[in-house]
Design an enzyme around this catalytic site. Structure first.
Site, short mmCIF file in Angstrom:
data_model
loop_
_atom_site.label_atom_id
_atom_site.label_comp_id
_atom_site.label_asym_id
_atom_site.label_seq_id
_atom_site.Cartn_x
_atom_site.Cartn_y
_atom_site.Cartn_z
N LYS A 194 -2.51 -1.43 -3.62
CA LYS A 194 -3.30 -0.21 -3.53
C LYS A 194 -2.43 1.02 -3.66
CE LYS A 194 -6.44 1.90 -0.24
NZ LYS A 194 -6.95 1.82 1.11
N TYR A 246 -15.65 0.90 -5.85
CA TYR A 246 -16.92 1.57 -5.57
C TYR A 246 -17.90 1.38 -6.73
CZ TYR A 246 -13.99 3.71 -2.01
OH TYR A 246 -13.13 3.90 -0.96
N LYS A 254 0.85 -1.18 0.00
CA LYS A 254 0.00 0.00 0.00
C LYS A 254 0.88 1.23 0.00
CE LYS A 254 -3.49 2.49 2.58
NZ LYS A 254 -4.54 2.44 3.61
C1 PBG Z 1 -6.64 3.75 5.67
C2 PBG Z 1 -7.38 3.50 4.41
C3 PBG Z 1 -7.38 4.38 3.32
C4 PBG Z 1 -8.17 3.80 2.34
C5 PBG Z 1 -8.65 2.59 2.83
N1 PBG Z 1 -8.14 2.40 4.11
C6 PBG Z 1 -6.79 5.72 3.18
C7 PBG Z 1 -5.45 6.00 3.71
O1 PBG Z 1 -4.59 5.14 3.76
O2 PBG Z 1 -5.24 7.14 4.08
C8 PBG Z 1 -8.40 4.43 1.01
C9 PBG Z 1 -9.51 3.94 0.18
C10 PBG Z 1 -9.79 4.78 -1.00
O3 PBG Z 1 -9.13 5.80 -1.26
O4 PBG Z 1 -10.73 4.42 -1.71
N2 PBG Z 1 -6.60 2.73 6.57
#
Ligand code: PBG
Length: 336
Positions: free
Chosen positions: A261, A326, A201
């Site tokens: 991600k 989504y 991530k």
């Molecule tokens: C944080 C988390 C994030 C998303 C899912 N879990 C954002 C971040 O890391 O700040 C992002 C999901 C998205 O942007 O659709 N635990």
């Protein structure tokens, strides 16, 4: 590949002449079985509160989330990933609302599993929806504490699983959390509960609309006490080998499924992770990707339906086994 075709013997366009032959030669295809529907829930009774930065999505009440689970079942969507919008009054520096067994996430999980037991419910393991500073972990003197955070995440995961979650998905990027969660789940008789690790991530600008959607605490301005971004725990977007090391650690610690991600800008990572590990591998088409496509479509600059299916198929081509998106209900309808 040792293809030695030469024009004019070879004319690749022969296979593109008709719809039937294009279908016959297509290498990758998207199906409803590939979809994980990401949705946001809130604690109020209002069925749907639209998210301004993500037109076409809304925060759902627990009741509406149960209806969404039924809709997923009807559409054939295998799984839903649920994210909470927590009232500001319940947030604090420790994110302790994350450990409330009667909190929003647990209530939503129970309602969804009651409404549609055949739909897999995946929960987010991280503290950012619950902390007033907006970070995924515990913050002390401007540092996100790793091991102390892992201890809390482990408890959070256990509570969510007791509420009925089928898959726990740690998205926090603390070191060692997959192993800690696996050990705790096993010790409590949940050896069959799956872990989908957000293994690779990246610290990304593409999460912007999500933080609006879940009402995430505003990250600091970059002061020493409250860092303004998540770069001390999420990965640097310049790196690939590091993703492989992250994945290797999570696999060793017991991850069943891997998540990369964001999505489209990171298809190279999806392809490499799938090729090197051969594990069930997923990609998250994140909020910013969603918002970009919606904005362009709203301006008439692209055909939304075609862009949805094309982008989701691109994940399959890169090697993903599925996509958190989504767009899931919309895509399922388009595929149906
Ligand atoms: C944080 C988390 C994030 C998303 C899912 N879990 C954002 C971040 O890391 O700040 C992002 C999901 C998205 O942007 O659709 N635990």
């Amino acid at each position: 590949m040792n293809f030695t075709g030469r024009y004019p013997n070879s004319r690749p366009r022969r296979l593109r002449q008709h719809d039937w032959v294009r279908r016959l030669t297509r290498e990758n295809r998207l199906s409803v079985d590939d979809l994980i529907w990401s949705l946001v829930v809130h604690e109020g009774v209002e069925p749907e509160i639209p998210v301004a930065s993500m037109p076409g999505t809304a925060r759902l009440s627990v009741r509406a989330a149960a209806d969404a689970a039924k809709r997923a079942a009807k559409l054939g969507i295998p799984s839903i990933a649920v994210f909470p919008f927590i009232d500001g009054a319940k947030k604090d520096a420790s994110g302790k609302e994350a450990l409330n067994p009667n909190g929003l996430v647990c209530n939503a999980v129970r309602a969804m599993k009651d409404a549609a037991p055949e739909v897999g419910v995946m929960v987010d393991v991280a503290l950012d929806p619950f902390t007033d500073h907006g970070h995924d972990g515990l913050l002390r003197d401007g540092r996100i504490l790793n091991d102390e955070t892992v201890a809390v995440l482990t408890e959070q995961a256990l509570i969510q699983v007791k509420a009925g979650a089928d898959i726990v998905a740690p998205s926090d990027m603390m070191d060692g959390r997959v192993g800690a969660i696996r050990t705790a789940l096993d010790a409590n008789g949940h050896q069959d509960t799956m872990i989908m690790s957000y293994a690779a991530k990246y610290a990304s600008a593409f999460y912007g609309p999500y933080r609006d959607a879940i009402g995430s605490g505003k990250l600091g301005t970059g002061s020493v006490a409250n860092p303004g971004d998540k770069r001390t725990y999420q990965m640097d977007y310049g790196n690939t080998d590091e993703a492989i090391r992250e994945v290797a650690m999570d696999v060793a610690e017991g991850a069943d499924m891997l998540l990369v991600k964001p999505g489209l800008p990171y298809l190279d990572i999806v392809a490499r992770v799938k090729a090197e590990f051969g594990m069930p591998t997923y990609a998250f088409q994140v909020s910013g990707e969603y918002a970009m496509m919606k904005a362009a479509a709203a301006n008439g600059w692209l055909d939304e339906n075609r862009a949805i299916i094309e982008s989701l198929t691109a994940f399959k081509r890169a090697g993903a086994d599925g996509i958190v998106t989504y767009f899931a209900p919309r895509a399922a309808e388009l595929l149906g």
